[in-house]
Design an enzyme around this catalytic site. Sequence first.
Site, PDB file in Angstrom:
ATOM      1  N   GLY A   1     -11.239   0.524  12.553  1.00 19.66           N
ATOM      2  CA  GLY A   1     -12.528   0.171  11.919  1.00 19.66           C
ATOM      3  C   GLY A   1     -13.681  -0.006  12.890  1.00 19.66           C
TER       4      GLY A   1
ATOM      5  CG  ASN B   1      -9.390  -8.152  10.442  1.00 19.08           C
ATOM      6  OD1 ASN B   1     -10.293  -8.820  10.958  1.00 19.08           O
ATOM      7  ND2 ASN B   1      -8.578  -8.633   9.531  1.00 19.08           N
TER       8      ASN B   1
ATOM      9  CE  LYS C   1      -3.834  -1.934   2.599  1.00 20.50           C
ATOM     10  NZ  LYS C   1      -3.664  -2.579   3.878  1.00 20.50           N
TER      11      LYS C   1
ATOM     12  N   GLY D   1     -13.585   0.537  16.342  1.00 21.50           N
ATOM     13  CA  GLY D   1     -13.617   1.641  17.312  1.00 21.50           C
ATOM     14  C   GLY D   1     -14.224   2.911  16.739  1.00 21.50           C
ATOM     15  CD  GLU D   2     -11.308   5.240  12.757  1.00 21.39           C
ATOM     16  OE1 GLU D   2     -11.780   5.490  11.630  1.00 21.39           O
ATOM     17  OE2 GLU D   2     -10.091   5.009  12.938  1.00 21.39           O
TER      18      GLU D   2
ATOM     19  NE  ARG E   1      -4.636 -10.966  14.095  1.00 14.67           N
ATOM     20  CZ  ARG E   1      -4.096  -9.765  13.966  1.00 14.67           C
ATOM     21  NH1 ARG E   1      -3.236  -9.317  14.851  1.00 14.67           N
ATOM     22  NH2 ARG E   1      -4.411  -8.989  12.956  1.00 14.67           N
TER      23      ARG E   1
ATOM     24  NE  ARG F   1     -17.953  -3.679   7.778  1.00 11.72           N
ATOM     25  CZ  ARG F   1     -17.128  -3.162   6.895  1.00 11.72           C
ATOM     26  NH1 ARG F   1     -17.429  -2.019   6.324  1.00 11.72           N
ATOM     27  NH2 ARG F   1     -16.012  -3.761   6.569  1.00 11.72           N
TER      28      ARG F   1
ATOM     29  CG  HIS G   1      -2.390  -2.013  16.313  1.00  7.07           C
ATOM     30  ND1 HIS G   1      -3.176  -2.874  17.058  1.00  7.07           N
ATOM     31  CD2 HIS G   1      -2.501  -2.417  15.036  1.00  7.07           C
ATOM     32  CE1 HIS G   1      -3.729  -3.763  16.261  1.00  7.07           C
ATOM     33  NE2 HIS G   1      -3.335  -3.504  15.023  1.00  7.07           N
TER      34      HIS G   1
ATOM     35  CG  HIS H   1      -5.777   0.077  16.674  1.00  5.32           C
ATOM     36  ND1 HIS H   1      -5.240   0.996  15.798  1.00  5.32           N
ATOM     37  CD2 HIS H   1      -6.067  -1.012  15.914  1.00  5.32           C
ATOM     38  CE1 HIS H   1      -5.218   0.494  14.577  1.00  5.32           C
ATOM     39  NE2 HIS H   1      -5.704  -0.736  14.626  1.00  5.32           N
TER      40      HIS H   1
END
Length: 400
Positions: free
Chosen positions: A331, A211, A14, A333-334, A241, A285, A180, A208
Site C-alpha cells: 500500500g 499497514n 479472503k 510502497g506502491e 506496531r 494517507r 511477507h 514491502h
Amino acid sequence: MKILVINAGSSSMKYQLIDMDDESTLAKGNCERIGIDGHFKHTTYDGRSTEYDVEMTNHTEAFIQIKNALIDEKVGVIKELSEVSAIGHRVVQGGSIFKESKIVDEKVIEDIESLIPLAPLHNAAHVQGIRACLDVFGKDVPEVVVFDTAFHSTMPQTAYMYAVPYEYYDKYAVRRYGFHGTSHRYVSARCAELLGKDIKDLKIITCHLGNGSSITAIDGGKVVDTSMGLTPLDGIMMGTRTGCLDPSVVTFIAEKEGLSPSEMDTLLNKKSGFLGISGISSDDRDVSAAAEAGNERAKLAIDMLEYQILKYIGSYVAVLGGVDAIVFTAGIGENQYSHRETVCHKLGYIGVEIDDEVNKKAIRGVEGKISTENSKVDVFVIPTNEEIVIARDTAALVNA
Ligand code: AMP
C-alpha cells in the site's frame, strides 16, 4: 485449471478464484466478522457483485457462502464446484519446519498446529480454514499451504539468532523468522524479470511497506536478512506496531504503568507506530495529509518512517556488499511516492538517482522503473501479488 486461494484470519476469510490458463482472477471476496455476526462480499471479473449480512458462526459456514457465490446463477463464475481443481492457503508461520509450500495432509495440519504458540492468532485461524475447507470441498480437492516465512528460510544463523541465552532457541525456537515472504518472493522475481536478468546474478532489497512493513535483503534469489523477527512486530515502524526498539523500553513502561505481558503486547502491536506517534491515525494517507496541514506529530511520524526505511536499506547494502536493485511494494510502497522520493534522494551516495516525475506517476497499481538511465542502482515500484504465488505453488505441487 482453476485454483481457489484462501487467506483465513480469525474472524475473516479472503478468497480469490484464479484461472491458471491466463492467471486471471475470476472472482474474489471476503467473509467478514466470522463468529461475530457475519458480512459477505463477492465480486467477479466482469463487474458483477453481491454483498449482504449473513450469520457465519465458524469458518465452515463461511466456506458455504463462498461455495454458493462461486456457482450462483447471478454472480457465479463456474457451473459446478468440481471445476475448482485445488485450494491454496496462505499460512503466516511455518517456523523452522516448513521451508517450502506443501500439499496438506494430517501431519502437515498437526505441524501447523504445533506452531500456534509462535503465531497464536494467525496459525490457529489457518488451521480452522484448512479444516473447514475439507468439510465443504471434501478430501478429493487437494489443498496446499504456502508459508509467509518460507522464503526467509535461507537466512544464515548469524542473521536469525537473537543474543538471548541459547537455551531459548532450543526450548522455544526463539529466533528471527521474517514475514511477507510470499510478497518479497514475488516482487524480487518480477524485478529480475523486468531487468531481463537471472535472479542468481542480482542483489536486491525489497521494501514491502503497508499497514505491516518489512524490508528484505536478497542475494542471488536467497534471503540473507529481513527486518521482521520472531513475530511481525520487529523492523520499521508500522501502522500500529512499534518496529524495533530497545527491549528495556518494554520492561520500563510495563513497570511504570503496571501493565501485564498481554497489555504490553496490545500497546506494542495495536497502539504504537503511526497511530502512537501521530495520535491521529494508523493510515499513512491520514498522517501524510495531517503532516502537510502542519501537524507536528504527524510530520514526526512521517520523518521517522522515512529515516527508518533509509537506515534499513543502508544496513542491507552493507550486508549484501552492494545492491543492484531496490523495489518498493504494498500500500505505502506502491502509492506514497513522497516517501520513495525522500529515501531515494538520500541514497545518492550509492548512486541511486530517480526521475521525480516518473516516480510521482507510479501509483495505483502502476508497475515500472523509477530510476534514471544514469542511476547505478535500478529502483522499481512493483505491485505485489501474493495470491498469484500461492496459486502457482498450488498448481505446481498438484500437477507434480
Ligand atoms: P496495505 O497494508 O498494503 O494494504 O497498505 C495500507 C497502507 O497503504 C495504509 O497506510 C495506506 O495509507 C497506504 N496507502 C496509501 N495510498 C494507498 C492507496 N491508494 N490504496 C491503498 N493503500 C494506500
